[in-house]
Design a protein around this motif. Sequence first.
Motif, short mmCIF file in Angstrom:
data_model
loop_
_atom_site.label_atom_id
_atom_site.label_comp_id
_atom_site.label_asym_id
_atom_site.label_seq_id
_atom_site.Cartn_x
_atom_site.Cartn_y
_atom_site.Cartn_z
N PHE A 70 0.66 -1.50 0.19
CA PHE A 70 0.47 -0.07 0.18
C PHE A 70 0.69 1.04 -0.01
O PHE A 70 0.06 2.59 0.04
N GLY A 71 2.17 0.70 -0.16
CA GLY A 71 2.49 2.16 0.17
C GLY A 71 2.44 3.32 1.30
O GLY A 71 3.35 4.10 1.43
N LEU A 72 2.78 2.26 2.54
CA LEU A 72 2.62 3.60 3.48
C LEU A 72 3.73 2.90 4.26
O LEU A 72 3.49 2.25 6.35
N TYR A 73 4.81 3.13 4.04
CA TYR A 73 5.68 2.41 4.86
C TYR A 73 5.51 3.81 6.32
O TYR A 73 6.87 2.65 7.65
N GLY A 74 5.45 4.47 6.33
CA GLY A 74 5.40 5.63 7.35
C GLY A 74 4.06 5.32 8.54
O GLY A 74 4.48 5.43 9.86
N GLN A 75 3.04 4.60 8.16
CA GLN A 75 2.20 4.57 8.89
C GLN A 75 2.17 3.05 10.06
O GLN A 75 1.25 2.88 10.62
N ARG A 76 3.09 2.43 9.44
CA ARG A 76 3.20 0.93 10.27
C ARG A 76 1.80 0.38 10.37
O ARG A 76 1.73 0.34 11.59
N VAL A 77 1.69 0.01 9.07
CA VAL A 77 0.23 -0.98 9.25
C VAL A 77 0.52 -1.94 9.16
O VAL A 77 1.50 -2.77 8.15
N GLY A 78 0.36 -3.20 10.28
CA GLY A 78 0.47 -4.42 10.54
C GLY A 78 -0.85 -5.57 10.43
O GLY A 78 -1.30 -4.57 11.61
N ALA A 79 -0.35 -6.86 11.00
CA ALA A 79 -1.51 -8.03 11.14
C ALA A 79 -0.36 -8.41 12.06
O ALA A 79 0.40 -9.19 10.98
N PHE A 80 -0.82 -9.56 13.46
CA PHE A 80 -0.15 -11.38 12.90
C PHE A 80 -0.76 -11.59 13.56
O PHE A 80 -2.17 -11.80 13.97
N HIS A 81 -1.11 -13.14 12.92
CA HIS A 81 -2.62 -14.21 12.65
C HIS A 81 -1.38 -14.93 12.80
O HIS A 81 -0.51 -15.45 12.58
N TYR A 82 -2.26 -15.76 14.45
CA TYR A 82 -1.63 -17.25 15.06
C TYR A 82 -2.60 -18.07 14.34
O TYR A 82 -3.74 -17.97 14.92
N CYS A 83 -2.44 -19.25 13.66
CA CYS A 83 -3.30 -20.30 13.60
C CYS A 83 -3.27 -21.55 14.51
O CYS A 83 -2.24 -22.10 14.57
N THR A 84 -4.58 -21.78 14.88
CA THR A 84 -4.59 -22.74 16.00
C THR A 84 -4.31 -24.37 14.65
O THR A 84 -4.90 -24.14 13.51
N ASN A 85 -4.88 -25.54 15.63
CA ASN A 85 -4.59 -26.66 15.04
C ASN A 85 -6.45 -27.00 14.99
O ASN A 85 -6.57 -26.27 15.10
N ARG A 86 -6.83 -27.38 14.06
CA ARG A 86 -8.17 -27.75 13.36
C ARG A 86 -8.84 -28.20 14.69
O ARG A 86 -9.99 -27.88 15.34
N ALA A 87 -8.57 -29.08 15.97
CA ALA A 87 -9.01 -29.66 16.76
C ALA A 87 -8.75 -28.57 18.56
O ALA A 87 -8.82 -29.08 19.23
N SER A 88 -8.31 -27.41 17.97
CA SER A 88 -7.27 -26.95 18.92
C SER A 88 -8.34 -24.98 19.11
O SER A 88 -7.34 -24.45 19.61
N THR A 89 -9.49 -24.97 18.37
CA THR A 89 -9.65 -23.73 17.93
C THR A 89 -10.82 -23.25 19.01
O THR A 89 -10.23 -21.68 18.71
N THR A 90 -11.01 -23.49 20.50
CA THR A 90 -11.00 -23.11 21.53
C THR A 90 -9.87 -22.42 22.25
O THR A 90 -10.57 -21.72 23.23
N LEU A 91 -8.75 -22.48 21.96
CA LEU A 91 -7.61 -22.16 22.12
C LEU A 91 -7.51 -21.01 21.51
O LEU A 91 -6.61 -19.56 21.78
N ARG A 92 -8.49 -20.23 20.85
CA ARG A 92 -7.23 -18.78 19.64
C ARG A 92 -7.78 -18.13 20.10
O ARG A 92 -7.15 -17.22 20.75
N ASP A 93 -8.90 -17.62 21.46
CA ASP A 93 -9.22 -16.22 22.03
C ASP A 93 -8.24 -16.63 22.85
O ASP A 93 -8.30 -15.43 23.47
N VAL A 94 -7.88 -17.36 23.62
CA VAL A 94 -7.05 -17.75 24.70
C VAL A 94 -5.51 -17.01 23.95
O VAL A 94 -4.62 -16.03 24.68
N VAL A 95 -6.15 -18.00 22.33
CA VAL A 95 -4.33 -16.86 22.04
C VAL A 95 -4.25 -15.28 22.20
O VAL A 95 -3.14 -15.05 22.84
#
Length: 416
Positions: free
Chosen positions: A262-287
């Motif tokens: 997006f050419g937004l070098y100085g705006q500092r736009v990012g995200a971090f995504h943690y993917c649980t395994n399919r048997a541990s989706t209840t862990l997502r909110d704790v993460v």
Amino acid sequence: MSKIDTRLNVSPVPPDEIFALNGAYAVDPHPQKVSLGVGVYRTDDGKPWPLPVVLKAEKELVVDDDLFRHEYTAIEGDVPFLGIARDLMFGFEGKQGEEEAKARIGSVQTVAGTGANHLGALFLAHHMKPPTVWLSNPSWANHQTIWELAGVPRKTYPYYHAATRSFDFEGMMSSLESEAQEGDVVLLHACAHNPTGLDPNKEQWVAIADLCERKKLFPFFDSAYQGFASGSVEEDAWAVRYFFNNKPDMEMCVAQSFSKNFGLYGQRVGAFHYCTNRASTTLRDVVVNNLCHLIRGEFSMGPRVGCSIVKKVLTSEELTADWHQDLQVMSSRIKTMRKALYNELVRLQTPGTWEHIIQQNGMFSYTGLTPKQVYALKDKYHIYLLKSGRASISGLSQKNVAYVAQAIDDVIRNEN
């Protein structure tokens, strides 16, 4: 001189090479100076290029006159933005059956891609305690710093084959196969590998995923160039999506940046995504809860303005189409300059082989130039690139590419 009275135990650390190089370039008065160091997009006139779609979005945001535009967000960040960022990264399009897959992903907003890498490293260091993190050799220099500060032991896997200037797939696989242990983190560049510009092909990505699954390694993707590398957001996210969709019993994470695409070098736009395994989706909110705990103690919440621009663009079909066109403009110019540099070096019959320049991908090229040659380029021709030989292709233009090629030819011939 009197002795300094302090309780600090500090000693100087080396300056960051990229920013030091950019600083030296800025004060160089030479009229033909060329910056091939810092990783930012430039036009053929060597100017910054605020994306036209970003300018449109900014104007629409002014008209919107949102009274809450300077208010705090949630600790996890702008929640609608996080859904948009996740869907862009993982390819969700509102189709039936996607909710189950989305339930595996916990997302938080970060201070750009660097912040996403840092937050992810800190989170894993606290809660997974990996014995080792494996970084490619070479890798983005900041990866070393980030994981050092997180306190995780670091090792490297072969990535660049200097003799052929190609991706060392066999070396990478052999090293991880024989030395990586269960619970180790493997840092992978989703596309446009920095600094080499060399990426695994799809068959190789499949083999890497199989190895991670079999040896119970934890894949950590750094995605800094989605859409910028090839011009296609789908193509540049292929590896991430393959791992996520085809290895549902394996946990992984993704550091996502919007600086380049997006050419937004100085705006500092990012995200971090943690993917649980399919048997541990209840862990997502704790993460997410634990990620928020780290965020609250460090920067409280992500910046609002840049993510509002991204959100405005990606919630409009018209603006999204404009953005895809802007990505084509940037990626096409990079490819054109790669070809132009290659053609000039071939025309000059510069010693060595140069096919790797057009075979590599994205903003950077691992040129194969030695530190001695790099210093000669700077001292004699005022051309600035990293001592590793990494060049930011965006710094090339129709006006300077012949000059740069002639300079490379000169320093190589004079050394020989």
